[in-house]
Motif scaffolding. Structure first.
Motif, PDB file in Angstrom:
ATOM      1  N   UNK A 278     -62.372  78.531 -16.339  1.00  7.24           N
ATOM      2  CA  UNK A 278     -62.824  77.203 -15.953  1.00  7.24           C
ATOM      3  C   UNK A 278     -64.002  77.334 -14.983  1.00  7.24           C
ATOM      4  N   UNK A 279     -65.182  76.789 -15.321  1.00  9.29           N
ATOM      5  CA  UNK A 279     -66.348  76.918 -14.423  1.00  9.29           C
ATOM      6  C   UNK A 279     -66.122  76.318 -13.039  1.00  9.29           C
ATOM      7  N   UNK A 290     -71.971  84.364 -15.806  1.00 10.49           N
ATOM      8  CA  UNK A 290     -71.226  84.055 -17.017  1.00 10.49           C
ATOM      9  C   UNK A 290     -71.981  83.121 -17.955  1.00 10.49           C
ATOM     10  N   UNK A 291     -73.261  82.936 -17.711  1.00 12.80           N
ATOM     11  CA  UNK A 291     -74.052  82.169 -18.671  1.00 12.80           C
ATOM     12  C   UNK A 291     -74.236  82.987 -19.950  1.00 12.80           C
ATOM     13  N   UNK A 292     -74.634  82.303 -21.014  1.00 12.45           N
ATOM     14  CA  UNK A 292     -74.782  82.980 -22.307  1.00 12.45           C
ATOM     15  C   UNK A 292     -75.849  84.072 -22.252  1.00 12.45           C
ATOM     16  N   UNK A 293     -76.929  83.792 -21.552  1.00 11.71           N
ATOM     17  CA  UNK A 293     -78.025  84.775 -21.480  1.00 11.71           C
ATOM     18  C   UNK A 293     -77.556  86.062 -20.807  1.00 11.71           C
ATOM     19  N   UNK A 294     -76.861  85.949 -19.696  1.00 15.97           N
ATOM     20  CA  UNK A 294     -76.396  87.139 -18.993  1.00 15.97           C
ATOM     21  C   UNK A 294     -75.341  87.889 -19.807  1.00 15.97           C
ATOM     22  N   UNK A 295     -74.450  87.159 -20.447  1.00 18.64           N
ATOM     23  CA  UNK A 295     -73.446  87.835 -21.266  1.00 18.64           C
ATOM     24  C   UNK A 295     -74.081  88.536 -22.466  1.00 18.64           C
ATOM     25  N   UNK A 296     -75.110  87.919 -23.043  1.00 19.89           N
ATOM     26  CA  UNK A 296     -75.808  88.555 -24.168  1.00 19.89           C
ATOM     27  C   UNK A 296     -76.535  89.827 -23.714  1.00 19.89           C
TER      28      UNK A 296
END
Length: 384
Positions: A278-279, A290-296
């Motif tokens: 949960x953010x 935990x943003x999409x860019x960092x996870x990618x």
């Protein structure tokens, strides 16, 4: 009436004294007229009508049949129209009954399920190949109607929808079609998620780790034993395998989302799976990480590190040179006969009787030494 009949009528009128003596009179316009007595024109008109009636028997019979009635009355016109409408309705009814008797498609929900099993082998394959075409796991009413029309369903679509959408949520899912099949698929996916994290990791690390891209029944059974799934393995294998004619299963058969992730290089399936956190419970920096860019980016870095480690391990396995001091001495004896000859010809190239660290490193590299040169230096330089 032809000219001969007209002449006959004139002749009869003359004999009866109706026709005046043939005399021509000129009118004001100068045209000639045939002289007739006052009552002669009426008699001549009746004679012409009778002659015309006698020469047309159909007209005579029509007059006889309609005598005493008005042929243009409303009742005489409506009766043939009513008879025509009833005959058309009966013909349409017969034609509709013939179409219904010739229709062999499914007309009930149970018949639809039997058709899916007969055509696709099992309900899960029929669900994926005929109903859930976009793979989102549910059907709207429009998708449901389109899919059933493509299957040739001949029953009432709205009644079938209401029979399947028992919970009234506005969508039909696999559990609405067959609850046991949905329980089997869901249980297997939960076991995979608990052991590997996602379906693509299960395929790459367990099922197709040899890189063949195909999985047979025995391999799949061993995989189920590994993850601890104890259901009907044969039924699950046949359900996941879309084509009944094949004996193996591909990645697209196994999971469509995993196949799409593999094609785009998303080996962690981070597009399909979120963080699961949960953010609102995270700090600002944790949310940024935990943003999409960092996870990618983290996934790509992990893949690059794993590939680098594999290349290093492969290069090390291909090394055949000496890796320790004892291996080095054995190599020098085999190549130069004894250690003193090796010292002069391979190590002490300038002949000053000693080696610096740079000379030692260069000499060992020339000999193909594959071990740790710094560790070998400290092992030989005991007096520092």
């Amino acid at each position: 009436m032809g000219p001969i009949a007209v002449l006959d009528c004139l002749e009869d009128a003359r004999r009866q004294g109706v026709l005046a003596p043939l005399s021509l009179s000129r009118g004001k316009s100068g045209s000639s007229k045939l002289g007739l007595r006052p009552s002669a024109s009426q008699s001549l008109s009746r004679s012409l009508q009778e002659s015309r009636s006698s020469s047309n028997p159909e007209l005579k019979s029509l007059r006889h049949s309609t005598s005493g009635t008005n042929p243009l009355s409303r009742s005489s016109k409506s009766r043939p129209l009513a008879r025509t409408k009833s005959s058309v309705d009966s013909a349409c009814t017969v034609k509709a009954e013939a179409h219904r008797s010739a229709d062999v498609g499914a007309a009930t929900v149970d018949a639809l399920k039997m058709q899916l099993v007969s055509r696709f082998g099992n309900l899960f394959s029929g669900w994926r190949q005929a109903l859930d075409l976009d793979g989102n796991g549910r059907l709207s009413f429009g998708e449901f109607c389109l899919a059933l029309r493509q299957l040739g369903y001949g029953g009432n679509l709205k009644a079938a929808w209401q029979a399947l959408d028992s919970d009234g949520d506005g969508f039909i899912q696999l559990r609405d079609i067959d609850a046991s099949t949905d329980e089997m698929i869901s249980g297997y996916r939960k076991a995979v998620a608990g052991h590997f994290g996602h379906m693509l990791a299960s395929w790459l690390q367990s099922l197709a780790k040899d890189g063949s891209g195909c999985v047979d029944r025995d391999t799949f059974a061993r995989h189920c034993d590994l993850i601890g799934w104890s259901g009907n393995v044969d039924l699950l294998f046949d359900s996941l395998k879309n084509d009944r004619s094949r004996r193996h299963m591909t990645l697209r058969d196994y999971d469509v989302a995993a196949a799409q992730a593999y094609l785009r290089g998303d080996y962690g399936m981070i597009v399909e799976h979120g963080t699961g956190v949960d953010p609102k419970t995270l700090t600002f920096m944790e949310r940024q990480e935990n943003t999409f860019r960092h996870r990618w980016d983290r996934m790509l870095s992990q893949q690059e590190q794993a590939a680098r480690s594999e290349r290093a391990a492969l290069a090390e396995s291909l090394q055949t040179g000496a890796k320790s001091i004892d291996d080095l001495k054995l190599l020098l004896r085999c190549q130069y006969g004894n250690l003193f000859a090796a010292w002069r010809q391979a190590l002490d190239l300038d002949g000053n009787g000693r080696l610096s660290f740079g000379e030692f490193c260069l000499a060992l590299r020339n000999q193909g030494y594959a071990g740790n040169i710094k560790a070998a230096w400290y092992a030989l330089d005991r007096d520092n």
